[in-house]
Design a protein around this motif. Structure first.
Motif, PDB file in Angstrom:
ATOM      1  N   LEU A  72       0.848  -1.188   0.000  1.00  0.00           N
ATOM      2  CA  LEU A  72       0.000   0.000   0.000  1.00  0.00           C
ATOM      3  C   LEU A  72       0.881   1.236   0.000  1.00  0.00           C
ATOM      4  O   LEU A  72       2.104   1.149   0.180  1.00  0.00           O
ATOM      5  N   ASN A  73       0.247   2.356  -0.163  1.00  0.00           N
ATOM      6  CA  ASN A  73       0.950   3.639  -0.196  1.00  0.00           C
ATOM      7  C   ASN A  73       1.723   3.882   1.103  1.00  0.00           C
ATOM      8  O   ASN A  73       1.192   3.708   2.194  1.00  0.00           O
ATOM      9  N   ASP A  74       2.982   4.292   0.996  1.00  0.00           N
ATOM     10  CA  ASP A  74       3.817   4.524   2.162  1.00  0.00           C
ATOM     11  C   ASP A  74       3.260   5.606   3.069  1.00  0.00           C
ATOM     12  O   ASP A  74       3.318   5.503   4.294  1.00  0.00           O
ATOM     13  N   TYR A  75       2.726   6.665   2.469  1.00  0.00           N
ATOM     14  CA  TYR A  75       2.237   7.790   3.288  1.00  0.00           C
ATOM     15  C   TYR A  75       1.016   7.377   4.090  1.00  0.00           C
ATOM     16  O   TYR A  75       0.859   7.744   5.259  1.00  0.00           O
ATOM     17  N   LEU A  76       0.150   6.585   3.466  1.00  0.00           N
ATOM     18  CA  LEU A  76      -1.014   6.061   4.187  1.00  0.00           C
ATOM     19  C   LEU A  76      -0.555   5.218   5.366  1.00  0.00           C
ATOM     20  O   LEU A  76      -1.026   5.378   6.497  1.00  0.00           O
ATOM     21  N   LEU A  77       0.419   4.354   5.113  1.00  0.00           N
ATOM     22  CA  LEU A  77       0.857   3.424   6.162  1.00  0.00           C
ATOM     23  C   LEU A  77       1.578   4.152   7.288  1.00  0.00           C
ATOM     24  O   LEU A  77       1.347   3.864   8.460  1.00  0.00           O
ATOM     25  N   ILE A  78       2.450   5.086   6.952  1.00  0.00           N
ATOM     26  CA  ILE A  78       3.167   5.804   8.015  1.00  0.00           C
ATOM     27  C   ILE A  78       2.168   6.625   8.836  1.00  0.00           C
ATOM     28  O   ILE A  78       2.280   6.733  10.058  1.00  0.00           O
ATOM     29  N   GLY A  79       1.155   7.154   8.139  1.00  0.00           N
ATOM     30  CA  GLY A  79       0.087   7.882   8.845  1.00  0.00           C
ATOM     31  C   GLY A  79      -0.642   6.965   9.797  1.00  0.00           C
ATOM     32  O   GLY A  79      -0.874   7.310  10.968  1.00  0.00           O
ATOM     33  N   CYS A  80      -0.998   5.778   9.333  1.00  0.00           N
ATOM     34  CA  CYS A  80      -1.676   4.797  10.178  1.00  0.00           C
ATOM     35  C   CYS A  80      -0.818   4.456  11.386  1.00  0.00           C
ATOM     36  O   CYS A  80      -1.291   4.371  12.516  1.00  0.00           O
ATOM     37  N   PHE A  81       0.481   4.291  11.119  1.00  0.00           N
ATOM     38  CA  PHE A  81       1.394   3.911  12.204  1.00  0.00           C
ATOM     39  C   PHE A  81       1.411   4.975  13.300  1.00  0.00           C
ATOM     40  O   PHE A  81       1.226   4.685  14.474  1.00  0.00           O
ATOM     41  N   PHE A  82       1.617   6.227  12.882  1.00  0.00           N
ATOM     42  CA  PHE A  82       1.727   7.281  13.898  1.00  0.00           C
ATOM     43  C   PHE A  82       0.406   7.539  14.591  1.00  0.00           C
ATOM     44  O   PHE A  82       0.353   7.754  15.803  1.00  0.00           O
ATOM     45  N   LEU A  83      -0.687   7.490  13.842  1.00  0.00           N
ATOM     46  CA  LEU A  83      -1.991   7.765  14.440  1.00  0.00           C
ATOM     47  C   LEU A  83      -2.340   6.680  15.452  1.00  0.00           C
ATOM     48  O   LEU A  83      -2.759   6.980  16.581  1.00  0.00           O
ATOM     49  N   SER A  84      -2.125   5.429  15.067  1.00  0.00           N
ATOM     50  CA  SER A  84      -2.475   4.359  16.013  1.00  0.00           C
ATOM     51  C   SER A  84      -1.536   4.372  17.202  1.00  0.00           C
ATOM     52  O   SER A  84      -1.962   4.125  18.336  1.00  0.00           O
ATOM     53  N   GLY A  85      -0.256   4.700  16.960  1.00  0.00           N
ATOM     54  CA  GLY A  85       0.670   4.812  18.080  1.00  0.00           C
ATOM     55  C   GLY A  85       0.248   5.901  19.045  1.00  0.00           C
ATOM     56  O   GLY A  85       0.255   5.722  20.262  1.00  0.00           O
ATOM     57  N   LEU A  86      -0.168   7.025  18.480  1.00  0.00           N
ATOM     58  CA  LEU A  86      -0.590   8.158  19.314  1.00  0.00           C
ATOM     59  C   LEU A  86      -1.827   7.788  20.120  1.00  0.00           C
ATOM     60  O   LEU A  86      -1.897   8.027  21.331  1.00  0.00           O
ATOM     61  N   LEU A  87      -2.804   7.195  19.460  1.00  0.00           N
ATOM     62  CA  LEU A  87      -4.032   6.828  20.157  1.00  0.00           C
ATOM     63  C   LEU A  87      -3.739   5.792  21.237  1.00  0.00           C
ATOM     64  O   LEU A  87      -4.304   5.847  22.325  1.00  0.00           O
ATOM     65  N   LEU A  88      -2.836   4.871  20.935  1.00  0.00           N
ATOM     66  CA  LEU A  88      -2.522   3.823  21.905  1.00  0.00           C
ATOM     67  C   LEU A  88      -1.865   4.410  23.140  1.00  0.00           C
ATOM     68  O   LEU A  88      -2.206   4.063  24.262  1.00  0.00           O
ATOM     69  N   CYS A  89      -0.948   5.344  22.951  1.00  0.00           N
ATOM     70  CA  CYS A  89      -0.245   5.833  24.136  1.00  0.00           C
ATOM     71  C   CYS A  89      -1.083   6.864  24.904  1.00  0.00           C
ATOM     72  O   CYS A  89      -0.800   7.136  26.052  1.00  0.00           O
TER      73      CYS A  89
END
Lengths: 533, 539
Positions: free
Chosen positions: B217-234
Motif C-alpha cells: 500500500l501507499n507509504d504515506y497512508l501506512l506511516i500515517g496509520c502507524f503514527f496515528l495508532s501509536g498516538l491513540l494507543l499511548c
C-alpha cells in the motif's frame, strides 16, 4: 472455485458454533406468605427524600432487636385478607398521600387485633385515630424522656404531638417546658404521631413496642468493638483489653470471619490475641460474612462459616454470638445457613434505606440493638448512675487508633457510670458442626465441658512452608516404579560389571591358551628335550 | 479505489477492441471487477467478519462485556453515565446495553479525556442522530469500533496473503477469521473498556509496518496509520503512555526506509511528536490505578509467589499480619466498607505502588518468573472469567459467557501450554525464522526489508511490556486489560508465522511432480524385483 470457498466458510461457521449455555430461570425470591409471623408491618412509602426515609428500616431493626419476626408489606402490594391472619399490626405512614388500596381499607375496618399506628394520621384507614387530639408544631427542638433518661436537642421539622397529659413512666416528648406523651393508647390502638428513624426515636419507640409485645424482662447493655481483622492493630487490641480489664469494663470483640489461609502463622498470632482477650473478660463475637464477599449460594456461606468457627474453637477461641446488620434477618435461611444457629446477636446500626418489596424476617432469640457512643453521650441520666435503655443495647465503639483515643473513650465510659453486662454471662448457645458452645453466668461450656479462659502463651513458629509443593496424581505408583527401575538398573549394572570383568578374563584366556599351548609345546619340547637323552 | 484500478487496467483492452461502445461494456466490467474484488481473500475475510460481528454484536441476544466500573471516568468525559439499573455486582455479571446521555451541562469534574473520547463522542452523536431518547445504545459505539476493527483486519489479511488470490490464501484468511473473529475478542468491541480500542490499534500498528515492508500500500497512508495508532494507543491510558517513547524512536528510525524527502520529514516530526505526547501523557494523565489493582498486585502477585509473605510485607513496611490475605481477590476477602476505610488506606494501600512492586520483582527474579508463568496462563483466557457476556434480560445465570464462535479461545485456554517457558521457545522460533530477513536487509542496506521483522518485534515488545506492566500493577488478576494485549500480540505473531508456514508448505508442494510420483507409486510392484536386486547388490 468460488462456490467451494463459500461452502468452506459456511462450514467453518457451522462447525465452530458451540451449544449455547442453556438459560436457567432465576428464581423469584418472594417472601413466603404462607405462615404468619409475629407482627405485620404495613407502610405506605419509603419517603426517600424526606426525614422519614429511615423509618421503615428503623422499625424493622427494632422488631429484630425485640426478637420479633415480622412480615413487611407496602400498602400498594397489600393483598386482601392478609391483615386478618394477624393479632398485631404496625402501620407506618410516612407521607400524607391518600391510600388507594380498597382491600386494605376494608380489612382495616374489620380488623380486631392490636395495632400501633406511626406517622401521619389517616382516619379513612383507621377511624379510631380521630380520638387523639393532635397538636402540630413546626421547627422544634425536643427532648425525649424514657426510662429515667433524657435525650436532648433533637431537631424536628414538623412535630405532631398528642395534646394529653402523660402518665408516669411513659415516654414523653419535651418541647420547652411542656411535655407530651410520645405515644397514646386507646383500646387496642396505640398512636405514635411523630417518629423519625434516628437512634433516639428508635429507643423511644422501642420502649412503646416492648410494652406492646408484653416483654417485661429487664434490659442489659454491653460494649462491642467491631470489625477486628487478623491484620488490625493487634497491639492496640491487647492494650485496650488490658485497659478495660483494669477498669472492670466487660467488652466484646466482633471478629470478621476470614476463611483464607487459616493455617498461616499470622492467623495463629491472631488466635493467640483473641485468647488473650478472652482471658481479659472479653467476649468474642463473630461478624456475619459480608454479603458483598460471599457468592449467592448459601452453601458457600455455610462452608465458610463452618470452617472459620471450627478453626476458632480448635484454637481455643469461643465465639458466642453474631454481629450483623438488620438485612440478614430478611435473607432466606435454610438448613445449610449456619447463621440462624446462634441464639444471640447484636444488630449494628445501619443507615441504609430498607429494601422494597414484600418480605418476611426471622429472629434470633436474644438480640441487642447497637447504639453509637454519641447516642450514649447525648443521653443524660437524672441519677448519678446511668441506668439503662428500655431495650437491650450494645454500645458500638471502634477500636481506638492510639493511646489518647483509648484514654478519651475510657473516660467517657467511666464518667457515664454505665452498668455494662458481661456478654459471656448472658445465656448464649449454638451448635455448629461438631461443636456445641453454651455460655451462662457459670462460664463457657464446649460440648458440655467447661473450658478455662486462662491465657497460656504458645510459641508460634515462623518456619511455615508457604509454597506448597505441587501434588501429583499417582505419585505412589511412580515412586514405586522409580524404585523398581532403579533396582533393575542397579542389578543390570552389577551384571554388566561382572560380565565385563568375566569377559576380560575370557578375552585374556584366549591369548593365554595360545601362550599355554606355546608353553605346553615348549614344555613338551623341554620335556621331549629332557626326555631326550 | 482498488475497484477503480481493476476496471482501469482492463479498459485499454476493451477500448482497443470495441471503440464504438465503451459505455455499454463498462457496467458489466465494473460488476466483474467488483465481484473479483469481493472474492479476493482479504476482502472476503473482512466480509465474513462483518457478518459475524453483525450477528454477535448487533442482533439480540446482544453480546458484550460486563462493566466493572473502571471506565466510569472515561464515559463521564463523554457526557455519558451509568443508569444504575443494575447493582455493581450484577453490572459485572451482565452486559449492559443502555447507558444514559447527560441532557444538561456536564458539571462533574471527575471526567477523563483519553483517546477513547473522540470515538465515544462520535458514537454518542450517531446515537443522537437516530434517537433522541436520552439513552445511549452501546451498539453505536460497537459500530464505530467495528469499522476500525474491520479496516485493521483488512490490513492483517493483506499482510498474510500478499494480496494474492490462491487457494492457500483462502485457508489462511479462514484461520484468521477463526482466530480474530472469535467472540472472546469481538465481545470487547461492545464495551467501554480500553481493550476495544487497543484491539485494533495494536493490529494496525504492526501490520502497517509489515505492509510497508511488502510495498503493498501507499507509504504515506501506512506511516500515517502507524503514527496515528501509536498516538491513540499511548493516550489510551497512563500505563500505555510509556509505550509512546518506544514507538516514537521506532518512528524516527523509519526514515531510513524511503529516500523521499517528505517521508523522512513525516517520520522525524511524527516520531518526536509521539515521544513528546507520551511523556506529557505520562505525567498529566491520572494513573487510573485503583485500590483494586494495588490490592491484587500484592495479594495475587508479590505475596502469592513469595517464599515468606510476611518477609515480603516487611520489605514494603506493611504490617506482616496482612499475610492472611495472600492469594485472595479484592471482592471475596474483605467487606467493601473495610476496603474503603481510612485504616486500610493508611496501613496498606498507601504503601503499595507499581514502582515499589517493580523493584521488588527485579530483586526476586524467581518470583517474577513464577508470575510470568501465571500471567501467561491467565492471558490465554482472553475474557476474564468474571465478566458476563449476556444482558440480564436474556435470563442467563450471572457471569454467563457465550460459547458462540469461540473455537480458538477454547483451544487457546485449554490446550496451549500457558507458561513462560513456552513463550520463550515460541519467541526463539519466531526470531530464528525472521531474523534472516533483518540480517539480509541490513547487509543489503535495504531497510525496507527489515520491516517485517521490525513489525513482529514491535508486537512482541508491546506484548512483553504489557505482560510486565500487568504483573506490577495488578498481579495475575489483570483488572486493567494489559494481558489482553499480550494475548492479542501472541495471536497476531502466531498468525503471521502460521500464514508464512502455510505459504511455505504450499510452495514445497508445488515443487513436487505429482504425476511422476503417482506413476512411481503405480509401478512400484513391477520394479520390485529390480529393486530387490539393487538392494541386494547394495548390501
Amino acid at each position: 472455485m468460488k462456490r467451494c470457498i463459500m461452502i468452506f466458510f459456511t462450514l467453518i461457521l457451522v462447525i465452530v458454533q458451540m451449544p449455547m449455555i442453556t438459560a436457567t430461570e432465576v428464581k423469584n425470591q418472594e417472601a413466603s406468605t404462607s405462615s404468619p409471623r409475629d407482627v405485620l408491618v404495613i407502610y405506605d412509602q419509603l419517603a426517600v427524600d424526606t426525614v422519614y426515609r429511615n423509618n421503615l428500616s428503623a422499625v424493622e431493626t427494632l422488631l429484630s432487636a425485640l426478637s420479633q419476626t415480622a412480615e413487611i408489606v407496602s400498602m400498594d402490594d397489600y393483598r386482601g385478607g392478609r391483615l386478618l391472619a394477624y393479632q398485631k399490626v404496625i402501620v407506618l405512614k410516612n407521607t400524607q398521600n391518600t391510600i388507594n388500596n380498597p382491600a386494605l381499607i376494608a380489612d382495616c375496618q374489620n380488623y380486631s387485633g392490636a395495632m400501633v399506628y406511626i406517622g401521619f394520621a389517616a382516619p379513612e384507614l383507621v377511624p379510631g385515630l380521630v380520638v387523639f387530639p393532635v397538636n402540630r408544631q413546626l421547627g422544634r427542638t425536643v427532648s425525649l424522656n424514657l426510662n429515667g433518661l433524657a435525650m436532648n436537642s433533637i431537631w424536628v421539622d414538623e412535630l405532631r404531638v398528642i395534646d394529653a397529659v402523660s402518665d408516669s413512666g411513659e415516654v414523653t416528648v419535651g418541647v420547652g417546658t411542656a411535655s407530651y406523651p410520645f405515644a397514646k393508647t386507646s383500646g387496642k390502638l396505640t398512636y405514635v404521631p411523630t417518629f423519625i428513624g434516628d437512634p433516639e426515636f428508635s429507643l423511644a419507640l422501642g420502649e412503646v413496642l416492648k410494652g406492646w409485645f408484653g416483654r417485661i424482662n429487664s434490659a442489659h447493655m454491653t460494649l462491642l468493638i467491631p470489625d477486628i481483622y487478623p491484620f488490625s492493630d493487634l497491639n492496640m487490641v491487647i492494650r485496650t483489653a488490658d485497659t478495660f480489664y483494669a477498669n472492670g469494663i466487660p467488652f466484646a470483640l466482633g471478629v470478621v470471619p476470614i476463611d483464607d489461609n487459616m493455617d498461616y502463622p499470622a492467623m495463629a498470632r491472631f488466635y493467640q490475641v483473641l485468647r488473650y482477650v478472652q482471658s481479659r473478660n472479653g467476649t468474642i463475637l463473630i461478624h456475619r460474612p459480608s454479603p458483598a464477599t460471599v457468592s449467592d449460594s448459601s452453601s458457600v456461606l455455610s462452608e465458610k462459616m463452618y470452617a472459620v468457627i471450627a478453626k476458632l474453637v480448635e484454637n481455643g477461641v469461643y465465639p458466642l454470638g453474631l454481629v450483623t446488620d438488620d438485612s440478614l434477618f430478611f435473607d432466606a435461611v435454610d438448613a445449610v445457613n449456619p447463621l440462624n444457629l446462634f441464639s444471640s446477636g447484636i444488630i449494628l446500626p445501619d443507615t441504609s434505606i430498607a429494601a422494597v418489596g414484600p418480605k418476611a424476617s426471622w429472629a434470633l432469640s436474644s438480640v441487642s440493638l447497637g447504639v453509637t457512643l454519641e447516642t450514649v453521650i447525648n443521653s443524660s441520666s437524672q441519677n448519678r448512675n446511668f441506668g439503662n435503655y428500655p431495650i437491650n443495647t450494645t454500645i458500638v465503639m471502634e477500636l481506638p487508633e492510639n493511646q489518647e483515643v483509648l484514654t478519651a473513650q475510657l473516660n467517657t465510659l467511666n464518667q457515664k457510670w454505665l452498668s455494662l453486662s458481661n456478654y459471656q454471662q448472658l445465656d448464649n448457645q449454638w451448635t455448629i458442626g461438631q461443636n456445641t458452645v453454651v455460655s451462662s453466668p457459670a462460664g463457657i461450656r464446649v460440648n458440655g465441658l467447661p473450658v478455662p479462659l486462662v491465657y497460656d502463651e504458645e510459641p508460634i513458629s515462623d518456619a511455615y512452608a508457604y509454597q506448597k509443593p505441587p501434588e501429583y496424581s499417582l505419585e505412589k505408583i511412580f515412586t514405586a516404579g522409580n524404585a523398581f527401575l532403579l533396582t533393575v538398573v542397579g542389578i543390570i549394572i552389577v551384571v554388566f560389571i561382572i560380565i565385563v570383568l568375566f569377559s576380560r578374563r575370557v578375552y585374556l584366556n584366549k591369548f593365554r591358551k595360545v601362550v599355554d599351548q606355546d608353553n605346553q609345546s615348549v614344555k613338551e619340547k623341554d620335556t621331549k628335550e629332557d626326555k631326550a637323552p | 479505489m482498488i475497484k477503480g484500478k481493476c476496471s482501469m487496467k482492463k479498459e485499454p483492452d476493451v477500448n482497443t477492441l470495441h471503440l464504438e461502445e465503451p459505455l455499454q461494456q463498462n457496467t458489466p466490467k465494473i460488476r466483474v471487477g467488483l465481484f473479483k474484488y469481493f472474492t479476493k481473500p482479504s476482502t472476503l475475510g473482512v466480509l465474513v467478519l462483518c457478518g459475524l460481528l453483525f450477528v454477535v454484536l448487533f442482533l439480540p441476544p446482544v453480546i458484550g462485556m460486563g462493566d466493572d466500573g473502571s471506565t466510569a471516568a472515561i464515559i463521564t468525559g463523554s457526557d455519558l453515565y451509568n443508569l444504575g439499573e443494575l447493582t455493581p455486582k450484577e453490572a459485572i455479571a451482565y452486559f449492559q446495553k443502555n447507558w444514559g446521555i447527560m441532557e444538561y451541562y456536564n458539571d462533574s469534574d471527575n471526567g477523563q479525556i483519553t483517546s477513547q473520547t473522540p470515538f465515544l463522542n462520535a458514537a454518542r452523536n450517531l446515537d443522537r442522530a437516530y434517537t433522541w431518547d436520552g439513552l445511549f445504545d452501546m451498539r453505536f459505539y460497537g459500530a464505530v469500533i467495528a469499522i476500525f476493527y474491520l479496516i485493521a483486519m483488512y490490513f492483517l489479511f493483506e499482510t498474510v496473503t500478499y494480496g494474492k488470490r490462491a487457494r492457500w490464501s483462502y485457508v489462511i484468511v479462514g484461520l484468521g477469521v477463526i482466530i480474530f473473529g472469535d467472540t472472546a475478542y469481538t465481545a470487547w468491541i461492545n464495551s467501554f473498556y480500553p481493550q476495544a480500542l487497543s484491539f485494533f490499534l495494536v493490529m494496525i500498528l504492526g501490520t502497517s509496518l509489515i505492509l510497508m515492508g511488502q510495498e503493498k500500500l501507499n507509504d504515506y497512508l501506512l506511516i500515517g496509520c502507524f503514527f496515528l495508532s501509536g498516538l491513540l494507543l499511548c493516550l489510551l491510558n497512563q500505563q500505555y503512555a510509556l509505550l509512546g517513547l518506544f514507538l516514537g524512536i521506532l518512528g524516527i528510525s523509519l526514515k531510513y526506509v524511503s529516500a523521499d524527502k517528505y517521508y523522512i520529514r513525516i517520520c522525524v516530526v511524527g516520531g518526536s511528536f509521539l515521544m513528546l505526547c507520551s511523556l506529557t501523557a505520562f505525567f498529566i494523565m491520572p494513573n487510573g490505578l485503583t485500590n483494586l489493582s494495588a490490592y491484587h498486585s500484592m495479594t495475587r502477585g508479590v505475596l502469592m509467589t513469595a517464599e515468606n509473605p510476611e518477609q515480603a510485607l516487611k520489605e514494603f513496611s506493611i504490617n506482616p499480619q496482612y499475610a492472611v490475605l495472600t492469594g485472595t481477590s479484592y471482592y471475596q476477602a474483605i467487606a467493601p466498607e473495610t476496603m474503603d476505610s481510612q485504616e486500610m488506606e493508611s496501613a496498606f494501600f498507601s504503601k503499595v505502588n507499581p514502582t515499589g512492586v517493580a523493584i521488588y520483582y527485579l530483586a526476586n527474579p524467581g518470583q517474577l518468573y513464577e508470575m510470568l508463568n501465571r500471567s501467561v496462563d491467565s492471558s490465554f483466557n482472553i475474557r476474564p472469567a468474571w465478566l458476563g457476556n449476556y444482558e440480564i434480560t436474556q435470563g442467563y445465570p450471572p457471569g454467563a459467557q457465550t460459547s458462540f464462535f469461540t473455537l480458538w479461545s477454547f483451544l487457546k485456554a485449554n490446550y496451549l501450554p500457558g507458561n513462560f517457558g513456552f513463550i520463550i521457545i515460541w519467541m526463539g522460533v519466531i526470531i530464528g525464522v525472521y531474523v534472516r530477513f533483518f540480517r539480509k536487509g541490513i547487509i543489503e542496506k535495504n531497510e525496507r526489508n527489515t520491516l517485517r521483522f521490525v513489525g513482529l518485534m514491535t508486537w512482541m515488545f508491546i506484548g512483553l511490556w504489557e505482560l510486565y506492566v500487568a504483573i506490577i500493577t495488578s498481579g495475575d488478576a489483570d483488572t486493567l486489560g494489559h494481558l489482553f494485549i499480550f494475548s492479542l500480540t501472541f495471536d497476531l505473531i502466531s498468525f503471521i508465522i502460521l500464514g508464512k508456514f502455510i505459504h511455505w508448505i504450499e510452495k514445497q508442494l508445488r515443487k513436487v511432480d505429482w504425476a511422476a510420483r503417482k506413476q512411481a507409486f503405480l509401478n512400484r510392484n513391477t520394479n520390485k524385483q529390480k529393486q530387490r536386486e539393487q538392494r541386494g547388490y547394495r548390501l
